[in-house]
Design an enzyme around this catalytic site. Structure first.
Site, PDB file in Angstrom:
ATOM      1  N   GLU A 115      77.018  58.731  76.685  1.00 39.15           N
ATOM      2  CA  GLU A 115      76.484  58.101  77.806  1.00 39.15           C
ATOM      3  C   GLU A 115      75.553  57.238  77.439  1.00 39.15           C
ATOM      4  O   GLU A 115      74.780  57.619  76.112  1.00 39.15           O
ATOM      5  CB  GLU A 115      75.822  58.831  78.939  1.00 39.15           C
ATOM      6  CG  GLU A 115      76.856  59.899  79.690  1.00 39.15           C
ATOM      7  CD  GLU A 115      76.315  60.994  80.248  1.00 39.15           C
ATOM      8  OE1 GLU A 115      75.241  60.949  80.690  1.00 39.15           O
ATOM      9  OE2 GLU A 115      76.962  61.912  80.535  1.00 39.15           O
ATOM     10  N   LYS A 117      71.573  56.316  76.944  1.00 36.08           N
ATOM     11  CA  LYS A 117      70.219  56.928  76.996  1.00 36.08           C
ATOM     12  C   LYS A 117      69.475  55.570  77.615  1.00 36.08           C
ATOM     13  O   LYS A 117      68.932  54.965  77.009  1.00 36.08           O
ATOM     14  CB  LYS A 117      69.629  57.417  75.764  1.00 36.08           C
ATOM     15  CG  LYS A 117      68.562  58.266  76.138  1.00 36.08           C
ATOM     16  CD  LYS A 117      68.061  58.985  74.868  1.00 36.08           C
ATOM     17  CE  LYS A 117      67.018  60.140  74.900  1.00 36.08           C
ATOM     18  NZ  LYS A 117      65.917  59.280  75.582  1.00 36.08           N
ATOM     19  N   ASP A 119      66.208  54.391  79.319  1.00 33.55           N
ATOM     20  CA  ASP A 119      64.868  54.407  78.827  1.00 33.55           C
ATOM     21  C   ASP A 119      63.915  54.017  79.932  1.00 33.55           C
ATOM     22  O   ASP A 119      63.491  53.101  80.484  1.00 33.55           O
ATOM     23  CB  ASP A 119      64.396  53.427  77.584  1.00 33.55           C
ATOM     24  CG  ASP A 119      63.411  53.636  76.957  1.00 33.55           C
ATOM     25  OD1 ASP A 119      62.698  54.646  76.955  1.00 33.55           O
ATOM     26  OD2 ASP A 119      62.835  52.822  75.996  1.00 33.55           O
ATOM     27  N   TYR A 226      72.177  61.257  85.754  1.00 31.68           N
ATOM     28  CA  TYR A 226      73.147  61.739  84.793  1.00 31.68           C
ATOM     29  C   TYR A 226      73.518  63.145  84.682  1.00 31.68           C
ATOM     30  O   TYR A 226      74.188  63.570  83.799  1.00 31.68           O
ATOM     31  CB  TYR A 226      72.607  61.400  83.446  1.00 31.68           C
ATOM     32  CG  TYR A 226      71.167  61.587  83.197  1.00 31.68           C
ATOM     33  CD1 TYR A 226      70.150  60.724  83.463  1.00 31.68           C
ATOM     34  CD2 TYR A 226      70.817  63.043  83.085  1.00 31.68           C
ATOM     35  CE1 TYR A 226      68.777  61.285  83.162  1.00 31.68           C
ATOM     36  CE2 TYR A 226      69.593  63.412  83.018  1.00 31.68           C
ATOM     37  CZ  TYR A 226      68.449  62.420  82.872  1.00 31.68           C
ATOM     38  OH  TYR A 226      67.131  62.936  83.101  1.00 31.68           O
ATOM     39  N   LYS A 313      69.382  58.531  68.611  1.00 32.77           N
ATOM     40  CA  LYS A 313      68.276  57.583  69.115  1.00 32.77           C
ATOM     41  C   LYS A 313      68.346  56.202  68.394  1.00 32.77           C
ATOM     42  O   LYS A 313      68.643  56.163  67.056  1.00 32.77           O
ATOM     43  CB  LYS A 313      66.877  58.024  68.990  1.00 32.77           C
ATOM     44  CG  LYS A 313      66.535  59.164  69.976  1.00 32.77           C
ATOM     45  CD  LYS A 313      65.543  58.533  70.867  1.00 32.77           C
ATOM     46  CE  LYS A 313      65.007  59.849  71.821  1.00 32.77           C
ATOM     47  NZ  LYS A 313      63.747  59.641  71.952  1.00 32.77           N
ATOM     48  N   CYS A 406      43.702  20.441  62.198  1.00 36.91           N
ATOM     49  CA  CYS A 406      44.685  20.861  61.583  1.00 36.91           C
ATOM     50  C   CYS A 406      44.283  21.674  60.223  1.00 36.91           C
ATOM     51  O   CYS A 406      43.232  21.275  59.462  1.00 36.91           O
ATOM     52  CB  CYS A 406      45.436  19.555  60.917  1.00 36.91           C
ATOM     53  SG  CYS A 406      46.757  20.120  59.817  1.00 36.91           S
ATOM     54  N   CYS A 409      44.861  19.509  57.012  1.00 34.19           N
ATOM     55  CA  CYS A 409      44.038  17.850  56.692  1.00 34.19           C
ATOM     56  C   CYS A 409      43.101  17.589  57.534  1.00 34.19           C
ATOM     57  O   CYS A 409      42.307  16.508  57.672  1.00 34.19           O
ATOM     58  CB  CYS A 409      45.310  16.985  56.848  1.00 34.19           C
ATOM     59  SG  CYS A 409      45.632  16.700  58.561  1.00 34.19           S
ATOM     60  N   CYS A 424      49.648  18.119  64.578  1.00 36.50           N
ATOM     61  CA  CYS A 424      48.666  17.610  63.749  1.00 36.50           C
ATOM     62  C   CYS A 424      49.249  15.942  63.865  1.00 36.50           C
ATOM     63  O   CYS A 424      50.513  15.795  63.362  1.00 36.50           O
ATOM     64  CB  CYS A 424      48.707  18.014  62.448  1.00 36.50           C
ATOM     65  SG  CYS A 424      48.140  16.851  61.166  1.00 36.50           S
ATOM     66  N   CYS A 430      49.299  14.424  56.036  1.00 37.36           N
ATOM     67  CA  CYS A 430      49.250  15.838  56.185  1.00 37.36           C
ATOM     68  C   CYS A 430      50.124  16.344  55.292  1.00 37.36           C
ATOM     69  O   CYS A 430      51.462  16.366  55.462  1.00 37.36           O
ATOM     70  CB  CYS A 430      49.493  16.305  57.420  1.00 37.36           C
ATOM     71  SG  CYS A 430      49.063  17.946  57.853  1.00 37.36           S
TER      72      CYS A 430
HETATM   73  P1  AMP Z   1      63.521  62.275  75.161  1.00 36.89           P
HETATM   74  O1  AMP Z   1      62.629  61.902  76.461  1.00 36.89           O
HETATM   75  O2  AMP Z   1      63.410  61.381  74.175  1.00 36.89           O
HETATM   76  O3  AMP Z   1      63.469  63.656  74.718  1.00 36.89           O
HETATM   77  O4  AMP Z   1      64.984  62.322  75.858  1.00 36.89           O
HETATM   78  C1  AMP Z   1      65.283  63.069  76.636  1.00 36.89           C
HETATM   79  C2  AMP Z   1      65.266  62.082  78.269  1.00 36.89           C
HETATM   80  O5  AMP Z   1      66.351  61.323  78.180  1.00 36.89           O
HETATM   81  C3  AMP Z   1      65.835  63.132  79.311  1.00 36.89           C
HETATM   82  O6  AMP Z   1      64.930  63.786  79.885  1.00 36.89           O
HETATM   83  C4  AMP Z   1      66.225  62.051  80.209  1.00 36.89           C
HETATM   84  O7  AMP Z   1      65.185  61.510  81.024  1.00 36.89           O
HETATM   85  C5  AMP Z   1      66.604  60.931  79.338  1.00 36.89           C
HETATM   86  N1  AMP Z   1      67.927  60.373  79.515  1.00 36.89           N
HETATM   87  C6  AMP Z   1      68.315  59.008  79.684  1.00 36.89           C
HETATM   88  N2  AMP Z   1      69.813  58.916  79.842  1.00 36.89           N
HETATM   89  C7  AMP Z   1      70.187  60.089  79.995  1.00 36.89           C
HETATM   90  C8  AMP Z   1      71.638  60.443  79.939  1.00 36.89           C
HETATM   91  N3  AMP Z   1      72.467  59.753  80.079  1.00 36.89           N
HETATM   92  N4  AMP Z   1      71.557  61.817  80.140  1.00 36.89           N
HETATM   93  C9  AMP Z   1      70.706  62.858  79.717  1.00 36.89           C
HETATM   94  N5  AMP Z   1      69.431  62.443  79.601  1.00 36.89           N
HETATM   95  C10 AMP Z   1      68.906  61.290  79.693  1.00 36.89           C
HETATM   96 ZN    ZN Z   2      47.346  17.873  59.418  1.00 35.22          ZN
END
Ligand code: AMP
Ligand code: ZN
Length: 674
Positions: A115, A117, A119, A226, A313, A406, A409, A424, A430
């Protein structure tokens, strides 16, 4: 219908439309109609406070204020994930899982669900009988803050589940902010003169802790679940969990996949490493999970994280470092680019010391001060950029103020109305502009002069041998051979390269002379539309903007280029040297190929050509006119009223025929190519 009934009806209806719009991306009514229904419901609920329902869609608008977020235990612990940064670590994890499962069950294979991840900020959603009871932030994994009112404003979190759901369970997901929404919020803030946010992740997690849920509602947060947790849940695999979550009414991006072996897992990772910047939201890696839940149970967890999952990661594409200085570069067109000098920092696997600041507006927008701690980001571009300032107000130095002269120059800088860039204006004297212009002229995509590189150009300018592009064509062997690092052979190569460049087609010359804003594509368009430098130099503003792809900015730039006398002199000199200033030559070469060496018979009458015009055209295109059809004829150009006998003969001999329309199409194709 009583008002009570109308309230029930509207709540149901709005929930259905919410699901269609936010989860399925298939709205059935207009936003306007949706708003009308919501407004009506709000009005009725105001009239009937006794019918308040904490699951009414009106709670999504927010409005409640939380002073202190209450703390609450997670019914089941929220684990974190082990990380891996390389395929070796990935393989170690995979083998360990495989071995443990084999020892327990004798099975030789495990399936891995892969899956994205996401952010953002993790959230635990507790559902009781299908209704969202509370939403708790991750906190330390054992307990977190209760942010239910804020989460209820997130349109992709169902207030009530659909389908066949477990009576009581937890859903874990990530609250994220899509990149476009993050940009919208930042634009709005910068227009209001407020500091902009650093990245979508921080903004998402910050939003969860806003006191006014009405403010949260204005930010279009998304929740991507998830995982689930609870007693006696009916699911067999992680993939089934994801599919069930979609059936319960959640949004599950269609990017997960079950893999049968390590190779497939690596392919999945490689696929998304390359495409992650195209996603509407940010991801920082790939999460791998042993797919079968009973296998997960066998593997268990360490004190911190499950053994059955791994976060692969991606290398971080952003970092925080310190701004040391700002230097200013002068480009070949005189454009001034501010460049941030940074304390070296590791970013996506390379040490970064510089970041682009684009222009004065960008510096002002960031409110940049010297010594600031800054947030730098790579995001698909080669040169990283500064996205935000991290320093707090109290620790800040003097503001970075854009230069007025500039740096090369000393000429006062100017700025064209409506453009962000400073220039410039001293184009003639220049130094970086002089060198830059010549370096651009000789570059690959322009005149492509072999045997002459940027370094040599710089040397020749410093030695006073050249100052303008036309000077290249005056260079003599005697004056070159005496220079440092110039052997006989390199002198020969250089002069030969210069001389050969005279054959380059007009488009390349046009691009090479370096009109501001005229890149390769625009040069092509201009060459095609005007055919020669003389025509182009006489074009008016209106002529120019009448052309597709040519806007006022380019038009102005073309006009001011030709208005300058030194440019006129350059063109005159280059013409005398025999450089191509019209398209025709190129045209003729191409046209010649059309009928090259062919014997052609013309017969019948034509509406757009006289017969003599046609015969002349055939010769121009490299063909030979013959009067009667024989087995040696290659082509018959057939007009109206052609004699039937001739036609029969041509057909019998299988001679290809071209009608007037066919011919015109072919000619058009030719002129489109050049
Ligand atoms: P980290 O915060 O880097 O330790 O990563 C763990 C966190 O990734 C988990 O606590 C989730 O909040 C997040 N996360 C994002 N996508 C997923 C996913 N598909 N499955 C599990 N965790 C996920
Ligand atoms: Zn110049």
């Amino acid at each position: 219908m009583t008002e009570r009934e109308e309230i029930q009806e509207l709540r149901k209806e709005i929930q259905i439309h919410n699901h269609k719009y936010y989860i399925l991306d298939q709205p059935e009514i207009s936003d306007y109609e949706f708003d009308l229904k919501l407004k009506r419901l709000e009005e009725l609920e105001r009239l009937h406070p006794e019918l308040y329902d904490e699951y009414s869609p009106t709670v999504r608008v927010g409005g409640s204020v939380t002073k202190n977020f209450e703390n609450k235990n997670h019914p089941n612990r929220m684990y974190s994930l082990d990380n891996a940064y390389s395929y070796e670590e990935l393989e170690t994890w995979y083998r360990r899982c495989l071995n443990a499962i084999r020892d327990e069950t004798g099975r030789e294979q495990i399936e891995i669900s892969c899956e994205l991840k996401y952010d953002g900020a993790s959230i635990n959603l507790i559902y009781e009988n299908g209704k969202l009871g509370s939403a708790i932030t991750r906190g330390d994994g054992f307990q977190g803050d209760v942010v239910t009112a804020n989460i209820k404003t997130v349109r992709t979190v169902p207030l009530e589940l659909r389908g066949d759901f477990p009576a009581s369970f937890e859903i874990r997901g990530e609250v994220i902010l899509e990149k476009s929404e993050f940009e919208r919020i930042n634009n709005e803030r910068s227009n209001l003169g407020l500091a902009t946010y650093m990245n979508p992740r921080n903004t998402a997690s910050g939003s969860l802790k806003l006191q006014d849920s009405g403010e949260v509602a204005k930010r279009k947060l998304t929740c991507l679940p998830y995982a689930v947790a609870g007693e006696n849940l009916p699911f067999k695999t992680q993939i089934e969990v994801l599919e069930s979550l979609a059936a319960f009414g959640f949004k599950i991006p269609d990017h997960y996949r079950s893999c049968k072996n390590l190779n497939e897992v690596q392919d999945f990772i490689a696929y998304w490493a390359e495409r992650k910047n195209n996603l509407p939201f940010e991801i920082d890696g790939i999460v791998l999970k042993v797919n079968a839940l009973e296998d997960q149970e066998l593997l268990g967890a360490t004190s911190k994280s499950p053994r059955w999952a791994l976060a692969y990661k991606f290398e971080s594409e952003n970092a925080i470092t310190r701004l040391v200085d700002v230097v200013y570069q002068v480009g070949r067109t005189g454009a001034i680019t501010p460049v941030a000098q940074l304390e070296p920092v590791l970013l996506a696997g390379t040490i970064v010391k510089r970041a682009s600041l684009h222009n004065k507006d960008q510096i002002d927008k960031l409110g940049l001060c010297f010594n600031d701690r800054v947030y730098v980001e790579k995001g698909g571009e080669i040169i990283p950029k500064i996205v935000a300032v991290v320093s707090s107000e109290s620790e800040r130095d003097e503001r970075v103020s854009f230069i007025e002269h500039c740096p090369e120059c000393e000429t006062p800088l100017s700025r064209i109305e409506g453009e962000a860039q400073h220039y410039c204006p001293n184009t003639e004297c220049c130094p970086p502009q002089i060198k830059g212009r010549i370096q651009h002229f000789i570059s690959r995509n322009a005149m492509d002069i072999d045997g002459l590189g940027s370094e040599t150009v710089s040397q020749l300018v410093d030695e006073g041998l050249i100052n303008r592009i036309e000077d290249l064509y005056q260079l003599k062997a005697e004056e070159l051979i005496v220079l440092d690092r110039m052997a006989q052979k390199s002198v020969e190569n250089l002069l030969e390269g210069v001389s050969k460049s005279k054959n380059q087609p007009f488009v390349k010359v046009l691009f090479g002379i370096g009109i501001r804003h005229v890149g390769q594509t625009v040069a092509k368009t201009l060459a095609k539309e005007f055919g020669s430098i003389d025509q182009l130099s006489q074009a008016t503003f209106d002529d120019l903007v009448a052309i597709n792809e040519i806007g006022p900015r380019i038009a102005e730039s073309v006009l001011s280029f030709f208005a300058l006398e030194p440019n006129q002199i350059t063109i005159e000199r280059l013409k005398q040297e025999g450089l191509n200033f019209e398209v025709i030559q190129n045209d003729q070469v191409q046209k010649k190929q059309l009928f090259e060496g062919k014997s052609i018979v013309v017969s019948g009458v034509f509406s757009n050509f006289s017969r003599s015009e046609l015969k002349q055209l055939i010769e121009e295109l490299g063909g030979k006119n013959v009067s009667s059809i024989s087995s040696k004829t290659d082509l018959l150009i057939a007009g109206d009223q052609m004699g039937p006998a001739k036609k029969k003969k041509a057909e019998a001999l299988n001679i290809p025929m071209l009608s007037e329309i066919d011919l015109e199409n072919k000619l058009k194709e030719l002129s489109d190519q050049s």
